[in-house]
Design a protein around this motif. Structure first.
Motif, PDB file in Angstrom:
ATOM      1  N   ALA A 113       0.815  -1.208   0.000  1.00 21.89           N
ATOM      2  CA  ALA A 113       0.000   0.000   0.000  1.00 21.89           C
ATOM      3  C   ALA A 113       0.851   1.261   0.000  1.00 21.89           C
ATOM      4  CB  ALA A 113      -0.927   0.002   1.219  1.00 21.89           C
ATOM      5  N   ASP A 114       0.499   2.204  -0.875  1.00 21.96           N
ATOM      6  CA  ASP A 114       1.160   3.506  -0.977  1.00 21.96           C
ATOM      7  C   ASP A 114       2.608   3.420  -1.446  1.00 21.96           C
ATOM      8  OD1 ASP A 114      -1.201   4.712  -0.011  1.00 21.96           O
ATOM      9  OD2 ASP A 114      -0.575   4.347   2.054  1.00 21.96           O
ATOM     10  N   GLN A 115       3.001   2.300  -2.019  1.00 21.58           N
ATOM     11  CA  GLN A 115       4.336   2.157  -2.582  1.00 21.58           C
ATOM     12  C   GLN A 115       4.227   1.716  -4.042  1.00 21.58           C
ATOM     13  OE1 GLN A 115       7.599   0.638   0.143  1.00 21.58           O
ATOM     14  NE2 GLN A 115       5.891  -0.572   0.895  1.00 21.58           N
ATOM     15  N   LYS A 116       5.263   1.992  -4.804  1.00 25.52           N
ATOM     16  CA  LYS A 116       5.358   1.512  -6.175  1.00 25.52           C
ATOM     17  C   LYS A 116       6.681   0.777  -6.332  1.00 25.52           C
ATOM     18  CE  LYS A 116       2.749   5.476  -7.979  1.00 25.52           C
ATOM     19  NZ  LYS A 116       2.823   6.675  -8.872  1.00 25.52           N
ATOM     20  N   LEU A 117       6.627  -0.366  -6.966  1.00 23.89           N
ATOM     21  CA  LEU A 117       7.818  -1.186  -7.130  1.00 23.89           C
ATOM     22  C   LEU A 117       8.669  -0.697  -8.295  1.00 23.89           C
ATOM     23  CD1 LEU A 117       8.990  -3.800  -5.798  1.00 23.89           C
ATOM     24  CD2 LEU A 117       8.008  -5.054  -7.736  1.00 23.89           C
TER      25      LEU A 117
ATOM     26  N   PRO B 235      16.779  -3.798  -5.892  1.00 17.95           N
ATOM     27  CA  PRO B 235      15.372  -3.649  -5.511  1.00 17.95           C
ATOM     28  C   PRO B 235      15.128  -2.256  -4.930  1.00 17.95           C
ATOM     29  CG  PRO B 235      16.367  -5.635  -4.554  1.00 17.95           C
ATOM     30  CD  PRO B 235      17.477  -4.752  -5.028  1.00 17.95           C
ATOM     31  N   LEU B 236      14.202  -1.519  -5.522  1.00 16.73           N
ATOM     32  CA  LEU B 236      13.827  -0.200  -5.037  1.00 16.73           C
ATOM     33  C   LEU B 236      12.314  -0.084  -4.987  1.00 16.73           C
ATOM     34  CD1 LEU B 236      16.230   2.104  -7.123  1.00 16.73           C
ATOM     35  CD2 LEU B 236      16.457   1.512  -4.699  1.00 16.73           C
ATOM     36  N   CYS B 237      11.846   0.891  -4.244  1.00 15.08           N
ATOM     37  CA  CYS B 237      10.428   1.221  -4.274  1.00 15.08           C
ATOM     38  C   CYS B 237      10.283   2.732  -4.178  1.00 15.08           C
ATOM     39  CB  CYS B 237       9.664   0.527  -3.149  1.00 15.08           C
ATOM     40  SG  CYS B 237      10.080   1.111  -1.489  1.00 15.08           S
ATOM     41  N   TRP B 238       9.177   3.224  -4.702  1.00 13.99           N
ATOM     42  CA  TRP B 238       8.820   4.642  -4.643  1.00 13.99           C
ATOM     43  C   TRP B 238       7.755   4.797  -3.588  1.00 13.99           C
ATOM     44  CZ3 TRP B 238       4.281   7.223  -4.759  1.00 13.99           C
ATOM     45  CH2 TRP B 238       4.270   8.577  -5.106  1.00 13.99           C
ATOM     46  N   LYS B 239       7.908   5.811  -2.739  1.00 17.75           N
ATOM     47  CA  LYS B 239       6.856   6.120  -1.782  1.00 17.75           C
ATOM     48  C   LYS B 239       7.001   7.555  -1.302  1.00 17.75           C
ATOM     49  CE  LYS B 239       9.234   4.069   2.224  1.00 17.75           C
ATOM     50  NZ  LYS B 239       9.101   3.046   3.290  1.00 17.75           N
TER      51      LYS B 239
ATOM     52  N   LEU C 140      12.985   7.348  -3.578  1.00 21.09           N
ATOM     53  CA  LEU C 140      13.313   5.997  -4.017  1.00 21.09           C
ATOM     54  C   LEU C 140      14.180   5.393  -2.939  1.00 21.09           C
ATOM     55  CD1 LEU C 140      14.207   6.296  -7.828  1.00 21.09           C
ATOM     56  CD2 LEU C 140      12.139   5.337  -6.799  1.00 21.09           C
ATOM     57  N   THR C 141      13.772   4.252  -2.429  1.00 21.44           N
ATOM     58  CA  THR C 141      14.479   3.629  -1.327  1.00 21.44           C
ATOM     59  C   THR C 141      14.377   2.123  -1.441  1.00 21.44           C
ATOM     60  OG1 THR C 141      14.762   3.681   1.100  1.00 21.44           O
ATOM     61  CG2 THR C 141      12.497   3.622   0.252  1.00 21.44           C
TER      62      THR C 141
ATOM     63  N   ILE D 264      16.882  10.093  -3.778  1.00 19.51           N
ATOM     64  CA  ILE D 264      17.293   8.694  -3.714  1.00 19.51           C
ATOM     65  C   ILE D 264      17.798   8.509  -2.292  1.00 19.51           C
ATOM     66  CG2 ILE D 264      18.899   6.943  -4.545  1.00 19.51           C
ATOM     67  CD1 ILE D 264      18.891   8.309  -7.249  1.00 19.51           C
ATOM     68  N   ASP D 265      17.097   7.712  -1.527  1.00 18.37           N
ATOM     69  CA  ASP D 265      17.302   7.631  -0.081  1.00 18.37           C
ATOM     70  C   ASP D 265      17.597   6.175   0.295  1.00 18.37           C
ATOM     71  OD1 ASP D 265      17.197   7.863   2.660  1.00 18.37           O
ATOM     72  OD2 ASP D 265      15.353   9.039   2.695  1.00 18.37           O
TER      73      ASP D 265
END
Length: 390
Positions: free
Chosen positions: A48-52, A68-72, A84-85, A123-124
């Motif tokens: 939820a609330d993240q994008k792969l 592997p990253l995700c956007w949130k 991006l983390t 980018i975190d």
């Protein structure tokens, strides 16, 4: 020729199953948390609330690295910020690319991100063990791509070096540590027969994938009777918020040959448990507990001692006992390692530039006066504990 493929659907990871397993086996610090199996279970529960945004790096058509990253979105004092983390949420102590050459993988990924859609402000990257398994790869990758970054201390993890004999290890412990452990062994042996059961199936590839739910349910029963039964933190194996996540991850880890379950029986009664992952000789200690109704004579100390002794005999390499609860771990760990957070601020993002300046000011105050405002950037979604702050 180097190219990058971006995956945005969790099912798409299955197309790279063999490549992922191959690379994980030769990744420095390649724990189960970097596995495809763990990510798929994590995503099922915390999508939820993240994008792969998983980046597959190829060299002349061969997969050489995976990031592997995700956007949130996270909150800051200056408004919402897109990052991006790692899709990780600090479940373990450290993280990074899946690759034997982490620097090259990061460089290719950074080049791709800088030249693709800019839907992020930062980018975190968190939980980077710079002086250990990462070996400075993250810093070198940022520097090679001329990406200015800020570096923050994120956490401190405690490790036990298992590449020694039990006798050598125990001899090097403080006198009080040896005394408390031997006292626990003596007191509990006086109460009944002690059995240490260690269940570490090798996985589907070896025909060993029985999840042994009877053993797992014993762990849950012990947890309910321990302090975990009344805990409101939302991170124990019996808490309503995450209990199914733990069960699903357990089943997945067993299939992958990456689970390490320990039980102590006293006079045939389940008394203490430890829920761990193991990959490439590296053990992540996740949760443990004991039943005070069975005994309060050092069950936790006995359990840890039995695990360490057995691990050293088996030839395991390292036990990561995690962060926090220093007093409970001080007699056991052999080293304390720092993990760091690396932040790159998009130069075309207004919020990123404000945050960069605020972080620099905070760092200046910290260096000059020994303190800083720690509430500039917060991330509270999906964390096991209150999130760290910049």
């Amino acid at each position: 020729m180097t190219d990058v493929i971006e995956l945005n659907e969790i099912e798409a990871l299955n197309d790279f199953q063999s490549d992922w397993a191959r690379l994980l086996s030769v990744t420095p610090g390649g724990t189960f948390f970097r596995s495809r199996e763990w990510l798929q279970v994590y995503w099922k529960h915390f999508e939820a609330d993240q994008k792969l945004r998983v980046l597959i790096v190829r060299e002349n058509g061969e997969v050489t690295g995976i990031l592997p990253l995700c956007w949130k979105k996270i909150k800051s004092k200056f408004g919402s910020c897109r990052i991006l983390t790692f899709p990780f949420d600090d479940w373990g102590s450290f993280y990074g690319p899946v690759s034997p050459d982490q620097e090259s993988t990061l460089r290719a990924a950074f080049q791709y991100l800088l030249n693709s859609r800019r839907d992020w402000d930062l980018i975190d990257l968190r939980c980077i063990e710079t002086d250990g398994f990462d070996g400075g790869a993250t810093e070198r990758a940022f520097q090679a791509e001329n990406m200015e970054f800020e570096k923050f201390l994120w956490e401190q993890a405690m490790y036990v070096d298992l590449s020694q004999s039990w006798e050598e290890y125990l001899k090097a412990r403080p006198r009080k540590a040896r005394q408390t452990y031997t006292r626990a062994e003596r007191n509990l042996q006086a109460q009944g027969e002690i059995e240490h059961l260690r269940y570490r199936p090798r996985g589907e590839a070896f025909g060993e994938s029985d999840p042994r739910w009877d053993l797992y349910q014993m762990c849950e029963q012990i947890a309910e009777k321990s302090w975990q039964g009344s805990s409101t933190t939302g991170n124990t194996i019996t808490h309503d918020k995450v209990c199914q996540f733990f069960r699903d991850t357990y089943e997945s880890a067993v299939r992958a040959g990456a689970f390490d379950l320990n039980l102590i029986f006293l006079s045939g009664q389940p008394a203490a448990f430890s829920y761990n992952y193991i990959q490439n000789g590296l053990i992540n200690g996740l949760r443990m507990g004991y039943d005070p109704e069975v005994s309060d004579q050092g069950l936790g100390r006995l359990l840890i001692g039995r695990i360490l002794h057995d691990s050293m005999d088996r030839g395991d390499l390292l036990l990561d006992v995690g962060t926090g609860a220093v007093d409970a771990k001080k007699y056991w760990y052999t080293s304390v390692e720092n993990s760091y957070r690396y932040v790159y601020y998009s130069p075309v993002s207004a919020i990123a530039n404000v945050l960069r300046l605020s972080h620099q000011v905070a760092s200046w105050f910290r260096d000059r006066f020994g303190s800083s405002d720690t509430g500039l950037l917060q991330d509270t979604r999906g964390q096991k504990e209150p999130a760290k702050q910049s």
